[in-house]
Design an enzyme around this catalytic site. Structure first.
Site, short mmCIF file in Angstrom:
data_model
loop_
_atom_site.label_atom_id
_atom_site.label_comp_id
_atom_site.label_asym_id
_atom_site.label_seq_id
_atom_site.Cartn_x
_atom_site.Cartn_y
_atom_site.Cartn_z
CE LYS A 164 -3.45 -2.58 -0.32
NZ LYS A 164 -4.43 -3.22 0.51
C1 LIG Z 1 -5.50 -4.40 0.71
C2 LIG Z 1 -6.96 -4.18 0.65
C3 LIG Z 1 -7.79 -4.54 1.73
C4 LIG Z 1 -7.31 -5.35 2.89
O1 LIG Z 1 -6.31 -4.76 3.64
P1 LIG Z 1 -5.57 -5.60 4.79
O2 LIG Z 1 -4.83 -4.55 5.57
O3 LIG Z 1 -4.66 -6.57 4.11
O4 LIG Z 1 -6.61 -6.27 5.61
C5 LIG Z 1 -9.13 -4.18 1.67
N1 LIG Z 1 -9.64 -3.55 0.60
C6 LIG Z 1 -8.89 -3.22 -0.47
C7 LIG Z 1 -9.52 -2.51 -1.62
C8 LIG Z 1 -7.52 -3.55 -0.48
O5 LIG Z 1 -6.79 -3.27 -1.57
#
Ligand SMILES: *Cc1c(COP(=O)(O)O)cnc(C)c1O
Length: 374
Positions: free
Chosen positions: A181
């Site tokens: 991210k």
């Molecule tokens: C990465 C992601 C999540 C989940 O995030 P985590 O921190 O891994 O639980 C949820 N929604 C979207 C759109 C994502 O890209």
């Protein structure tokens, strides 16, 4: 040439910050977590933020805090990562999938109203690729039907639309600090909101329902604590927070570099007749992912060709309702989600990160155009 799909941007600054946290008294949620929560809320222009272990646990706890349960319905886009739908199923409530806009790929606000029933409790818009959904329209609908809005901001910290950012036009904004991210501590998440009651409830829910946090319990003399409700374990810790702190000061600069990369992709692909999701007017995208949309009959072939050319690619995403679990979940119901299906079958995600060099970028574009025509 080999071009990685993703490279993180962790530097000596983050390493030093983590080392400092490791030398301190608190390894769990202590002063650094608290400072991160304050700074993160300030960055977003929202009153409160709480650090969690992931987007998934954070979103689940927000739904729990709103008492969403069996018999309730929650509207989510099918064009998203599975976590968005999974957290709804985990509460016992029913997932109702909504279709997307053909231009942006985002949840189509005009298709929400027909899905609302007396059981509908919440909507989860996802700011796909970092482009914000039409929050003005979604919030207006939510107000009309008295629904909660949980923004899935896993792709969008830095974005805005109509002058407002994540958390400013919803009941809660939930973030992910997963490895790929825009800001990361490997695994982590956060909730931002202006609702102080929600924050107080989440504070309990993320720590066993205990009335005092570790920092409260060991600050000065021992104090008895109580358990007020059945909670979970989802608090961020100081090691995670110390890795995130320096990144807060850099995310806008990093976004600007990714914007340049995206503009280059867009101008070259425009010229070559290759489609990609548009950024709606009035939007500054967080520019988390760059995807192209190609002929579904050729998509997998193109994925294969690009990988053979040494380019890391991904698919964000195949429509959630077409995955095995959800096909079974929806058995016997008619779903009408043609846009989500079309995007899911035509999308290819290309490398997008600050460390991508101009040489790598040109190579990726050349190879995509070659595979597109070949
Ligand atoms: C990465 C992601 C999540 C989940 O995030 P985590 O921190 O891994 O639980 C949820 N929604 C979207 C759109 C994502 O890209």
């Amino acid at each position: 040439m080999k071009v990685e799909f993703f490279k993180h941007n962790i530097t000596q600054e983050e390493i030093d910050s983590v080392a400092q946290a490791m030398r301190s008294t608190f390894l769990t949620a202590g002063p650094v977590t608290k400072r991160f929560e304050e700074e993160f809320a300030k960055k977003l222009g929202v009153n409160h933020a709480l650090g969690m272990t992931s987007w998934t646990t954070a979103a689940f706890l927000v739904l729990k805090a709103w008492d969403i349960k069996e018999g309730d319905e929650v509207i989510v886009p099918s064009m998203t990562f599975i976590a968005t739908a999974n957290v709804v199923v985990q509460t016992g409530a029913k997932v109702v999938f909504c279709d997307s806009e053909g231009s942006t790929g985002n949840l189509d606000a005009s298709k929400i109203e027909s899905l609302i029933t007396p059981r509908t409790k919440a909507i989860i818009p996802v700011h796909l690729y970092g482009h914000m959904c039409d929050m003005k329209a979604i919030k207006a609908l939510a107000n009309k039907y008295n629904l909660k809005v949980l923004e899935d901001c896993a792709h969008c910290i830095e974005g805005t639309r109509d002058g407002r950012g994540p958390g400013q036009n919803s009941d809660a904004a939930v973030f992910s600090f997963y490895a790929t991210k825009n800001m990361t501590c490997g695994e982590g998440g956060a909730v931002a909101t202006n609702d102080v009651n929600l924050i107080e409830r989440l504070r309990l829910l993320r720590l066993h329902g205990m009335s005092k946090s570790a920092a409260d319990r060991y600050h000065g003399n021992y104090q008895h604590w109580d358990m007020e409700l059945l909670g979970y374990k989802a608090n961020m810790n100081d090691i995670q927070a110390s890795m995130l702190m320096p990144q807060l000061n850099k995310i806008d600069e990093f976004r600007a570099r990714r914007e340049e990369i995206c503009r280059y992709y867009e101008s070259r692909f425009d010229a070559a007749g290759i489609r990609f999701p548009v950024v709606a007017p009035g939007t500054t995208s967080a520019r988390h992912l760059f995807t192209i949309w190609v002929d579904p009959k050729r998509r997998d072939l193109m994925l294969d060709r690009l990988q053979k050319a040494g380019i890391g690619v991904a698919v964000n995403y195949r429509a959630v309702h077409q995955l095995s679990f959800y096909k079974k979940y929806l058995e016997g119901q008619t779903v009408n989600l043609p846009i989500a299906e079309q995007i899911g079958n035509s999308t290819i995600t290309l490398p997008l990160y600050v460390k991508l060099t101009q040489e790598e970028l040109s190579y990726v574009v050349d190879q995509v155009i070659k595979a597109f025509h070949g």
